[in-house]
Motif scaffolding. Structure first.
Motif, PDB file in Angstrom:
ATOM      1  N   THR A   1      23.438  -6.170   7.134  1.00  0.00           N
ATOM      2  CA  THR A   1      23.626  -5.271   5.985  1.00  0.00           C
ATOM      3  C   THR A   1      24.770  -5.745   5.112  1.00  0.00           C
ATOM      4  OG1 THR A   1      22.853  -3.419   7.334  1.00  0.00           O
ATOM      5  CG2 THR A   1      24.033  -2.872   5.321  1.00  0.00           C
ATOM      6  N   ARG A   2      25.866  -6.124   5.753  1.00  0.00           N
ATOM      7  CA  ARG A   2      27.031  -6.613   5.012  1.00  0.00           C
ATOM      8  C   ARG A   2      26.728  -7.948   4.337  1.00  0.00           C
ATOM      9  NH1 ARG A   2      31.827  -4.057   7.084  1.00  0.00           N
ATOM     10  NH2 ARG A   2      32.989  -5.413   5.643  1.00  0.00           N
ATOM     11  N   GLU A   3      25.960  -8.798   4.994  1.00  0.00           N
ATOM     12  CA  GLU A   3      25.623 -10.088   4.381  1.00  0.00           C
ATOM     13  C   GLU A   3      24.668  -9.912   3.209  1.00  0.00           C
ATOM     14  OE1 GLU A   3      24.602 -13.302   6.901  1.00  0.00           O
ATOM     15  OE2 GLU A   3      26.463 -13.156   8.064  1.00  0.00           O
ATOM     16  N   LEU A   4      23.761  -8.959   3.311  1.00  0.00           N
ATOM     17  CA  LEU A   4      22.878  -8.656   2.178  1.00  0.00           C
ATOM     18  C   LEU A   4      23.708  -8.250   0.963  1.00  0.00           C
ATOM     19  CD1 LEU A   4      20.039  -8.075   0.991  1.00  0.00           C
ATOM     20  CD2 LEU A   4      20.171  -5.812   2.036  1.00  0.00           C
ATOM     21  N   HIS A   5      24.758  -7.501   1.196  1.00  0.00           N
ATOM     22  CA  HIS A   5      25.641  -7.086   0.099  1.00  0.00           C
ATOM     23  C   HIS A   5      26.444  -8.267  -0.440  1.00  0.00           C
ATOM     24  CE1 HIS A   5      29.154  -4.425  -1.415  1.00  0.00           C
ATOM     25  NE2 HIS A   5      28.204  -4.475  -2.328  1.00  0.00           N
ATOM     26  N   ARG A   6      27.028  -9.054   0.474  1.00  0.00           N
ATOM     27  CA  ARG A   6      27.877 -10.175   0.045  1.00  0.00           C
ATOM     28  C   ARG A   6      27.077 -11.252  -0.685  1.00  0.00           C
ATOM     29  NH1 ARG A   6      30.118 -10.000   5.595  1.00  0.00           N
ATOM     30  NH2 ARG A   6      32.103  -8.873   5.551  1.00  0.00           N
ATOM     31  N   GLU A   7      25.903 -11.568  -0.151  1.00  0.00           N
ATOM     32  CA  GLU A   7      25.133 -12.688  -0.686  1.00  0.00           C
ATOM     33  C   GLU A   7      24.298 -12.315  -1.903  1.00  0.00           C
ATOM     34  OE1 GLU A   7      25.423 -15.803   0.391  1.00  0.00           O
ATOM     35  OE2 GLU A   7      26.930 -15.116   1.819  1.00  0.00           O
ATOM     36  N   HIS A   8      23.831 -11.076  -1.982  1.00  0.00           N
ATOM     37  CA  HIS A   8      22.886 -10.700  -3.029  1.00  0.00           C
ATOM     38  C   HIS A   8      23.303  -9.468  -3.824  1.00  0.00           C
ATOM     39  CE1 HIS A   8      20.042 -13.656  -1.461  1.00  0.00           C
ATOM     40  NE2 HIS A   8      20.221 -13.150  -0.257  1.00  0.00           N
ATOM     41  N   ALA A   9      24.465  -8.888  -3.484  1.00  0.00           N
ATOM     42  CA  ALA A   9      24.974  -7.685  -4.163  1.00  0.00           C
ATOM     43  C   ALA A   9      24.033  -6.499  -4.021  1.00  0.00           C
ATOM     44  CB  ALA A   9      25.274  -7.955  -5.641  1.00  0.00           C
ATOM     45  N   VAL A  10      23.187  -6.518  -2.982  1.00  0.00           N
ATOM     46  CA  VAL A  10      22.302  -5.387  -2.693  1.00  0.00           C
ATOM     47  C   VAL A  10      23.045  -4.460  -1.737  1.00  0.00           C
ATOM     48  CG1 VAL A  10      20.115  -4.636  -1.696  1.00  0.00           C
ATOM     49  CG2 VAL A  10      20.219  -6.742  -3.055  1.00  0.00           C
ATOM     50  N   PHE A  11      23.423  -3.293  -2.234  1.00  0.00           N
ATOM     51  CA  PHE A  11      24.223  -2.333  -1.478  1.00  0.00           C
ATOM     52  C   PHE A  11      23.272  -1.361  -0.803  1.00  0.00           C
ATOM     53  CE2 PHE A  11      27.331   1.403  -1.663  1.00  0.00           C
ATOM     54  CZ  PHE A  11      28.094   0.935  -0.604  1.00  0.00           C
ATOM     55  N   ALA A  12      23.019  -1.595   0.474  1.00  0.00           N
ATOM     56  CA  ALA A  12      21.957  -0.868   1.168  1.00  0.00           C
ATOM     57  C   ALA A  12      22.443  -0.367   2.515  1.00  0.00           C
ATOM     58  CB  ALA A  12      20.744  -1.775   1.343  1.00  0.00           C
ATOM     59  N   GLY A  13      21.596   0.425   3.174  1.00  0.00           N
ATOM     60  CA  GLY A  13      21.901   0.960   4.482  1.00  0.00           C
ATOM     61  C   GLY A  13      21.464   0.021   5.599  1.00  0.00           C
ATOM     62  N   PRO A  14      21.767   0.372   6.853  1.00  0.00           N
ATOM     63  CA  PRO A  14      21.527  -0.544   7.978  1.00  0.00           C
ATOM     64  C   PRO A  14      20.054  -0.767   8.321  1.00  0.00           C
ATOM     65  CG  PRO A  14      22.401   1.562   8.753  1.00  0.00           C
ATOM     66  CD  PRO A  14      22.532   1.575   7.267  1.00  0.00           C
ATOM     67  N   THR A  15      19.156   0.159   7.980  1.00  0.00           N
ATOM     68  CA  THR A  15      17.736  -0.133   8.182  1.00  0.00           C
ATOM     69  C   THR A  15      17.302  -1.289   7.278  1.00  0.00           C
ATOM     70  OG1 THR A  15      17.195   1.652   6.640  1.00  0.00           O
ATOM     71  CG2 THR A  15      17.064   2.157   8.970  1.00  0.00           C
ATOM     72  N   SER A  16      17.890  -1.337   6.083  1.00  0.00           N
ATOM     73  CA  SER A  16      17.637  -2.463   5.183  1.00  0.00           C
ATOM     74  C   SER A  16      18.187  -3.749   5.777  1.00  0.00           C
ATOM     75  CB  SER A  16      18.278  -2.209   3.820  1.00  0.00           C
ATOM     76  OG  SER A  16      17.753  -1.058   3.204  1.00  0.00           O
ATOM     77  N   GLY A  17      19.375  -3.661   6.389  1.00  0.00           N
ATOM     78  CA  GLY A  17      19.971  -4.840   7.004  1.00  0.00           C
ATOM     79  C   GLY A  17      19.114  -5.393   8.121  1.00  0.00           C
ATOM     80  N   ALA A  18      18.568  -4.503   8.956  1.00  0.00           N
ATOM     81  CA  ALA A  18      17.704  -4.948  10.048  1.00  0.00           C
ATOM     82  C   ALA A  18      16.466  -5.664   9.502  1.00  0.00           C
ATOM     83  CB  ALA A  18      17.304  -3.751  10.905  1.00  0.00           C
ATOM     84  N   ALA A  19      15.855  -5.080   8.474  1.00  0.00           N
ATOM     85  CA  ALA A  19      14.672  -5.699   7.880  1.00  0.00           C
ATOM     86  C   ALA A  19      15.019  -7.016   7.188  1.00  0.00           C
ATOM     87  CB  ALA A  19      14.023  -4.724   6.893  1.00  0.00           C
ATOM     88  N   TYR A  20      16.177  -7.062   6.534  1.00  0.00           N
ATOM     89  CA  TYR A  20      16.606  -8.281   5.844  1.00  0.00           C
ATOM     90  C   TYR A  20      16.821  -9.430   6.826  1.00  0.00           C
ATOM     91  CZ  TYR A  20      19.804 -11.507   3.455  1.00  0.00           C
ATOM     92  OH  TYR A  20      20.409 -12.626   2.950  1.00  0.00           O
ATOM     93  N   LEU A  21      17.430  -9.133   7.976  1.00  0.00           N
ATOM     94  CA  LEU A  21      17.648 -10.164   8.992  1.00  0.00           C
ATOM     95  C   LEU A  21      16.334 -10.838   9.358  1.00  0.00           C
ATOM     96  CD1 LEU A  21      19.455 -11.558  11.143  1.00  0.00           C
ATOM     97  CD2 LEU A  21      18.929  -9.630  12.666  1.00  0.00           C
ATOM     98  N   VAL A  22      15.302 -10.043   9.597  1.00  0.00           N
ATOM     99  CA  VAL A  22      13.996 -10.567   9.991  1.00  0.00           C
ATOM    100  C   VAL A  22      13.322 -11.293   8.826  1.00  0.00           C
ATOM    101  CG1 VAL A  22      11.689  -9.916  10.786  1.00  0.00           C
ATOM    102  CG2 VAL A  22      13.718  -8.793  11.762  1.00  0.00           C
TER     103      VAL A  22
END
Length: 353
Positions: A246-267
């Motif tokens: 989730t934090r990397e999604l924000h740092r790398e793409h400026a997408v400020f999202a919740g942890p379900t988004s982070g789990a999906a983004y990892l995959v």
């Protein structure tokens, strides 16, 4: 107030996601509040079908953003709302629900089966019995939940053309199953990847043991809206891994999202790297404002033992679904039923219809 008023409100403006290109072969469906879409659709259908009358009570069980979507819709449509939740609900969300006029009842103890979810359902049925004529959206069993996602599939196909793979977290079964079913009308070979977490029963684990730190996906009871034959692959992602992603999604793409988004983004990020010639779309269900004092707070992560310095490079493949805390694992579900995969009858612990 009529359904037409709901259609022309602020709710309409927030219902659909923004299309975010993360890399040439990876698209994010970034929702301000994804559960607003099924909440709006389910209530609209109930009004049209005469199940919900003017001023009638709406009651539901939720500890997450479906409750917020309902609160927004109910307030604008002039309906009182009673929500049954548990201690996992975060304080900012509870305050917002109450500010929108919802009554929030907190269940303090787990039920004999099904954890907090089972206890919440028991209270919900008591509330409905005391209020004849009330309406329950039943997000876990109502077919209008997955049915509400047709506009997202249309939006995505118009913006990007042929989609090869869809990745999303699985909780009620609405979003991934719904969007996939519509996309497959256009692209029958679409790969669908479901993302779950440990101690969730949806794909064959047990909910025994300590509670799930990663919320918003997974379940202690089997939602009827989960169509297991939708899924080609299933991933289980741990809380620490989801929080870091989730934090990397924000740092790398400026997408400020919740942890379900982070789990999906990892995959999805892993799948897109492994398949550069395919176009992958990933669902980001909500924004990160509710998590500023948790997932986005290093001190909180440290206190939970959930702070990681780096993510695993790839998941571990399992030869069968089973209990276990491998930080990130996957299984080739191959569009089979739950009974076929588990080689036993589907769990009787279903969310009641």
């Amino acid at each position: 107030m009529s359904a037409a008023v709901i259609n022309s409100s602020f709710v309409d403006a927030l219902a659909l996601p923004r299309i975010v290109w993360l890399r040439p072969n990876l698209i994010g469906l970034s929702f301000p509040l994804m559960k607003l879409l099924p909440a709006r659709y389910i209530v609209r259908k109930a009004i049209e079908d005469g199940e919900l009358h003017p001023g009638g009570l709406i009651a539901e069980t939720t500890s997450g953003t479906f409750g917020l979507g309902l609160a927004m819709v109910a307030r604008l449509a002039g309906h009182p709302l009673f929500l049954v939740s548990d201690p996992a609900i975060d304080a900012p969300l509870r305050r917002r629900l109450q500010d929108l006029g919802a009554t929030v009842h907190i269940v303090e103890k787990t039920g004999a089966s099904g954890g907090y979810q089972g206890a919440r359902l028991k209270v919900l049925e008591e509330v409905l019995a005391r209020n004849p004529g009330s309406f329950c959206p039943r997000q876990y069993t109502n077919p209008h939940n997955p049915g509400s996602y047709a506009p997202v599939a249309e939006q995505l196909s118009q913006a990007a053309g042929a989609i090869d793979c869809l990745v999303g977290s699985v909780g009620s079964g609405g979003s991934v199953c719904g969007i996939s079913s519509y996309l497959r009308l256009l692209f029958p070979e679409l790969m669908a990847i479901g993302v779950d977490t440990h101690r969730s029963v949806i794909f064959g684990q047990s909910d025994a043991g300590s509670g799930r730190l990663l919320r918003g996906l997974g379940n202690s009871l089997m939602p009827r809206n989960v169509d297991h034959t939708t899924f080609d692959l299933v991933h289980w992602v741990g809380a620490a891994q989801a929080f870091r992603a989730t934090r990397e999604l924000h740092r790398e793409h400026a997408v400020f999202a919740g942890p379900t988004s982070g789990a999906a983004y990892l995959v999805a990020e892993w799948w897109a790297r492994e398949h550069p010639d395919q176009l992958t779309a990933v669902i980001f269900p909500d924004e990160g404002y509710r998590y500023q004092d948790t997932v986005y707070d290093d001190a909180w992560l440290e206190a939970q033992g959930a702070r990681l310095e780096a993510l695993p490079a790839q998941p571990v493949e399992w030869d069968r679904p089973h209990d276990g805390d491998a930080p990130w694992s996957f299984y080739r579900w191959r569009r089979r039923t739950f009974a076929e995969v588990m080689q036993k009858p589907a769990s009787p612990e279903l969310v009641p219809a």
